[in-house]
Design a protein around this motif. Structure first.
Motif, PDB file in Angstrom:
ATOM      1  N   ARG A  24       0.901  -1.401   0.214  1.00 19.36           N
ATOM      2  CA  ARG A  24      -0.184  -0.090  -0.047  1.00 19.36           C
ATOM      3  C   ARG A  24       0.898   1.252   0.185  1.00 19.36           C
ATOM      4  O   ARG A  24       1.681   1.293   0.947  1.00 19.36           O
ATOM      5  N   PHE A  25       0.531   1.920  -0.816  1.00 23.57           N
ATOM      6  CA  PHE A  25       1.370   3.315  -1.121  1.00 23.57           C
ATOM      7  C   PHE A  25       0.711   4.417  -1.707  1.00 23.57           C
ATOM      8  O   PHE A  25      -0.175   3.972  -2.229  1.00 23.57           O
ATOM      9  N   GLU A  26       1.232   5.500  -1.504  1.00 21.97           N
ATOM     10  CA  GLU A  26       0.936   6.812  -2.374  1.00 21.97           C
ATOM     11  C   GLU A  26       1.740   7.273  -3.195  1.00 21.97           C
ATOM     12  O   GLU A  26       3.005   6.969  -3.099  1.00 21.97           O
ATOM     13  N   LYS A  27       1.357   7.987  -4.340  1.00 25.07           N
ATOM     14  CA  LYS A  27       2.328   8.610  -5.374  1.00 25.07           C
ATOM     15  C   LYS A  27       1.851  10.064  -5.087  1.00 25.07           C
ATOM     16  O   LYS A  27       1.188  10.463  -6.003  1.00 25.07           O
ATOM     17  N   PRO A  28       2.674  10.814  -4.346  1.00 23.32           N
ATOM     18  CA  PRO A  28       2.096  12.415  -4.324  1.00 23.32           C
ATOM     19  C   PRO A  28       2.618  12.878  -5.648  1.00 23.32           C
ATOM     20  O   PRO A  28       3.716  12.625  -6.332  1.00 23.32           O
ATOM     21  N   LEU A  29       1.363  13.703  -6.135  1.00 23.15           N
ATOM     22  CA  LEU A  29       1.622  14.351  -7.443  1.00 23.15           C
ATOM     23  C   LEU A  29       2.136  15.998  -7.342  1.00 23.15           C
ATOM     24  O   LEU A  29       2.334  16.275  -8.284  1.00 23.15           O
ATOM     25  N   ARG A  30       1.798  16.668  -6.158  1.00 28.03           N
ATOM     26  CA  ARG A  30       2.225  17.753  -5.954  1.00 28.03           C
ATOM     27  C   ARG A  30       2.359  18.135  -4.560  1.00 28.03           C
ATOM     28  O   ARG A  30       1.832  17.417  -3.617  1.00 28.03           O
ATOM     29  N   ARG A  31       3.130  19.045  -4.329  1.00 30.88           N
ATOM     30  CA  ARG A  31       3.111  19.666  -3.036  1.00 30.88           C
ATOM     31  C   ARG A  31       1.648  20.188  -2.479  1.00 30.88           C
ATOM     32  O   ARG A  31       1.097  20.801  -3.257  1.00 30.88           O
ATOM     33  N   ASN A  32       1.472  20.073  -0.977  1.00 30.53           N
ATOM     34  CA  ASN A  32       0.397  20.396  -0.382  1.00 30.53           C
ATOM     35  C   ASN A  32       1.038  21.682   0.434  1.00 30.53           C
ATOM     36  O   ASN A  32       2.187  21.847   0.518  1.00 30.53           O
ATOM     37  N   ASP A  33       0.121  22.667   0.930  1.00 31.01           N
ATOM     38  CA  ASP A  33       0.686  23.767   1.495  1.00 31.01           C
ATOM     39  C   ASP A  33       1.272  23.199   2.914  1.00 31.01           C
ATOM     40  O   ASP A  33       1.020  22.383   3.746  1.00 31.01           O
ATOM     41  N   GLY A  34       2.399  23.763   2.836  1.00 29.73           N
ATOM     42  CA  GLY A  34       3.427  23.330   3.941  1.00 29.73           C
ATOM     43  C   GLY A  34       4.357  22.471   3.710  1.00 29.73           C
ATOM     44  O   GLY A  34       5.236  22.349   4.472  1.00 29.73           O
ATOM     45  N   ASP A  35       4.223  21.638   2.738  1.00 32.81           N
ATOM     46  CA  ASP A  35       5.359  20.746   2.269  1.00 32.81           C
ATOM     47  C   ASP A  35       6.597  21.281   1.759  1.00 32.81           C
ATOM     48  O   ASP A  35       6.532  22.365   0.916  1.00 32.81           O
ATOM     49  N   ASP A  36       7.724  20.668   2.245  1.00 37.69           N
ATOM     50  CA  ASP A  36       8.893  21.295   1.781  1.00 37.69           C
ATOM     51  C   ASP A  36       9.669  20.407   0.749  1.00 37.69           C
ATOM     52  O   ASP A  36      10.731  20.788   0.241  1.00 37.69           O
ATOM     53  N   MET A  37       8.958  19.191   0.607  1.00 37.27           N
ATOM     54  CA  MET A  37       9.375  18.464  -0.453  1.00 37.27           C
ATOM     55  C   MET A  37       8.426  17.203  -0.930  1.00 37.27           C
ATOM     56  O   MET A  37       7.396  17.426  -0.151  1.00 37.27           O
ATOM     57  N   LEU A  38       8.820  16.912  -1.980  1.00 38.29           N
ATOM     58  CA  LEU A  38       7.628  15.794  -2.548  1.00 38.29           C
ATOM     59  C   LEU A  38       8.331  14.500  -2.857  1.00 38.29           C
ATOM     60  O   LEU A  38       9.219  14.425  -3.645  1.00 38.29           O
ATOM     61  N   PRO A  39       8.057  13.520  -2.029  1.00 42.74           N
ATOM     62  CA  PRO A  39       8.730  12.198  -2.050  1.00 42.74           C
ATOM     63  C   PRO A  39       8.322  11.444  -3.233  1.00 42.74           C
ATOM     64  O   PRO A  39       7.066  11.818  -3.714  1.00 42.74           O
TER      65      PRO A  39
END
Length: 116
Positions: A41-56
């Motif tokens: 089970r995993f996620e693939k972040p597609l964009r930064r959310n407010d407050g994110d300083d990086m995108l894994p």
């Protein structure tokens, strides 16, 4: 569209793995295929959310603590190396579990944390 017919300029392509998970590189495709094959089970972040300083690249969600996965594929690039070191320092400062794969080393050698 022109005259009701699509034109090549009207199209956009996105690199995806076999399960149609969007990926940013062929190496990410390999990792996504492995995660799907292993039924993780995993996620693939597609964009930064407010407050994110990086995108894994990926985030495992079936582990005791969520763990990020970083696929580093542009090793000879100095700017990329600087950003890589910055990400590594952030993960370390947060004590955040991070799995790294640096191609072209074999993906099979990457040890993923066990699913909870």
């Amino acid at each position: 569209m022109k005259d009701g017919n699509p034109r090549a300029i009207d199209l956009a392509l996105q690199l995806c793995n076999r399960a149609f998970i969007p990926c940013d590189s062929s190496y990410e495709v390999e990792m996504a295929n492995r995660l799907v094959q292993e039924r993780r089970r995993f996620e693939k972040p597609l964009r930064r959310n407010d407050g994110d300083d990086m995108l894994p690249d990926f985030r495992l969600t079936d582990t005791a603590r969520p763990a990020v996965i970083q696929v580093y594929g542009m090793e000879p690039n100095d700017a990329y190396q600087a950003r890589k070191r910055e990400k590594q320092a952030l993960y370390a400062s947060r004590n955040e579990p991070c799995v790294e794969w640096i191609p072209p080393s074999p993906l099979a050698f990457v040890v993923l944390p066990p699913a909870a």
